[in-house]
Design a protein around this motif. Structure first.
Motif, PDB file in Angstrom:
ATOM      1  N   GLU A 147       0.827  -1.205   0.000  1.00 50.34           N
ATOM      2  CA  GLU A 147       0.000   0.000   0.000  1.00 50.34           C
ATOM      3  C   GLU A 147       0.859   1.251   0.000  1.00 50.34           C
ATOM      4  OE1 GLU A 147      -3.603   1.968  -0.162  1.00 50.34           O
ATOM      5  OE2 GLU A 147      -3.542  -0.203   0.168  1.00 50.34           O
ATOM      6  N   LEU A 148       1.838   1.281   0.883  1.00 46.42           N
ATOM      7  CA  LEU A 148       2.677   2.464   1.006  1.00 46.42           C
ATOM      8  C   LEU A 148       3.562   2.650  -0.224  1.00 46.42           C
ATOM      9  CD1 LEU A 148       3.311   4.822   2.766  1.00 46.42           C
ATOM     10  CD2 LEU A 148       4.917   3.414   4.071  1.00 46.42           C
ATOM     11  N   GLY A 149       4.083   1.549  -0.759  1.00 45.99           N
ATOM     12  CA  GLY A 149       4.907   1.640  -1.960  1.00 45.99           C
ATOM     13  C   GLY A 149       4.127   2.206  -3.129  1.00 45.99           C
ATOM     14  N   LYS A 150       2.892   1.755  -3.292  1.00 49.85           N
ATOM     15  CA  LYS A 150       2.042   2.241  -4.391  1.00 49.85           C
ATOM     16  C   LYS A 150       1.671   3.704  -4.193  1.00 49.85           C
ATOM     17  CE  LYS A 150      -2.469   1.495  -6.597  1.00 49.85           C
ATOM     18  NZ  LYS A 150      -3.691   0.671  -6.604  1.00 49.85           N
ATOM     19  N   ARG A 151       1.223   4.060  -3.000  1.00 54.54           N
ATOM     20  CA  ARG A 151       0.729   5.415  -2.759  1.00 54.54           C
ATOM     21  C   ARG A 151       1.843   6.456  -2.740  1.00 54.54           C
ATOM     22  NH1 ARG A 151      -4.918   5.233  -3.326  1.00 54.54           N
ATOM     23  NH2 ARG A 151      -5.610   3.240  -2.484  1.00 54.54           N
ATOM     24  N   LEU A 189      -2.383  10.382   2.516  1.00 57.72           N
ATOM     25  CA  LEU A 189      -3.477  10.381   3.486  1.00 57.72           C
ATOM     26  C   LEU A 189      -4.313   9.109   3.341  1.00 57.72           C
ATOM     27  CD1 LEU A 189      -4.568  14.115   3.151  1.00 57.72           C
ATOM     28  CD2 LEU A 189      -3.296  13.092   5.037  1.00 57.72           C
ATOM     29  N   VAL A 190      -4.573   8.701   2.101  1.00 53.95           N
ATOM     30  CA  VAL A 190      -5.291   7.446   1.868  1.00 53.95           C
ATOM     31  C   VAL A 190      -4.479   6.269   2.402  1.00 53.95           C
ATOM     32  CG1 VAL A 190      -6.190   5.880   0.099  1.00 53.95           C
ATOM     33  CG2 VAL A 190      -6.578   8.339  -0.110  1.00 53.95           C
ATOM     34  N   ALA A 191      -3.168   6.294   2.192  1.00 57.58           N
ATOM     35  CA  ALA A 191      -2.305   5.222   2.708  1.00 57.58           C
ATOM     36  C   ALA A 191      -2.393   5.129   4.217  1.00 57.58           C
ATOM     37  CB  ALA A 191      -0.859   5.456   2.276  1.00 57.58           C
ATOM     38  N   ALA A 192      -2.437   6.282   4.890  1.00 58.99           N
ATOM     39  CA  ALA A 192      -2.550   6.297   6.357  1.00 58.99           C
ATOM     40  C   ALA A 192      -3.834   5.618   6.801  1.00 58.99           C
ATOM     41  CB  ALA A 192      -2.510   7.738   6.858  1.00 58.99           C
TER      42      ALA A 192
END
Length: 298
Positions: A147-151, A189-192
């Motif tokens: 998720e974090l890598g993509k975002r 923010l979406v990743a969070a």
């Protein structure tokens, strides 16, 4: 729940900052590099992204401590992006949060490497911390990293930064401007929120609501940034006002005017709250954090 939003913000900011610096690796790191990383990471700020991770865990009645490694990793990535944004080849800013930007203090080469080091440390922090946590399944750790890598990457924040640079001096339409805002600002923010959802074992319906909430407050956050760049207080902002106009950057006020920008800002906050209500999350601090995004002065 904490009685007031301001008390909540103060409490969570202190809690995050208490744990943030120990997450940095110091042993075996050149002193100049460590000091550069530390300088920007601990320079203050809203700590909104890590706060959202913790708020999701609270909303779903899970231990807040579980979110700390992911929250701190997010703040490292956010900080790296600010260091690089301020460089002469990008926004060429002299001030960040009222202090000289990293490259003004440590030089461009060290600033670039400090950003690189914060980015890579974020992923090792997630992997190491959750590998040692029996409450977090390995599959969840993989989801957090993906998720974090993509975002944060080319499809997310970095892609938004590229589009922002390419759009300087051009007349962008609303769709192009929205793309920049959603990716440059909104994706972290979406990743969070999604990361907090993974850690809190959220249902599919709750994950969808958290994602929609994140998209809305991401757009709203950037619209408010654009408005503050026009009429904000430089002393409160910690950076110059009017820099967007000086660089001929497309913004919501330049495209739509201040009145329509404010209308869209409030509509996005309303939509974010609706998403929470539909998923049964209105009891949490998240609606008040949406208001904070809308009403902040820095």
């Amino acid at each position: 729940m904490v009685g007031t939003l301001q008390a909540y913000l103060a409490e969570k900011t202190a809690y995050i900052e208490q744990h943030l610096l120990p997450c940095l690796e110091q042993e075996g790191v050149p002193d100049s590099l460590y000091e550069s990383m530390r300088y920007s990471l601990m320079a203050g700020g809203k700590r909104l992204r890590p706060m959202l991770v913790l708020a999701v865990l609270e909303a779903l009645d899970k231990p807040v401590k579980r979110g700390l490694p992911f929250a701190c990793a997010l703040e490292m990535i956010h900080t790296y992006s600010l260091i690089h944004d301020d460089l002469p080849a990008m926004d060429d800013d002299d001030l960040r949060r009222g202090k000289p930007t990293n490259h003004k203090v440590f030089g461009e080469a060290t600033a670039i490497l400090a950003g690189d080091a914060l980015l890579t440390r974020a992923f090792s922090l997630i992997a190491e911390s959750y590998q040692a946590d029996p409450e977090v399944q390995p599959a969840t750790t993989v989801k957090l990293i993906a998720e974090l890598g993509k975002r944060a990457g080319a499809q997310g924040m970095v892609g938004g930064q590229m589009a922002d640079i390419e759009g300087e001096g051009k007349r962008l339409d609303l769709e192009q401007l929205s793309y920049i805002h959603q990716h440059k600002t909104g994706d972290l923010l979406v990743a969070a929120l999604r990361g907090g959802g993974y850690l809190a074992e959220a249902s599919d319906e709750q994950m969808e609501a958290l994602t929609r909430y994140g998209v809305c407050i991401g757009h709203a956050f950037q619209i408010q940034d654009d408005i503050l760049n026009v009429e904000g207080d430089a002393a409160l902002l910690g950076k110059a006002v009017g820099s967007d106009a000086d660089r001929e950057k497309a913004t919501y006020p330049s495209l739509l005017g201040l009145e329509e920008s404010r209308r869209r800002l409030h509509a996005l906050i309303d939509e974010a709250k609706t998403a929470l209500a539909e998923a049964g999350l209105s009891h949490s601090i998240l609606p008040q954090l949406a208001d904070y995004v809308c009403n902040r002065k820095n």
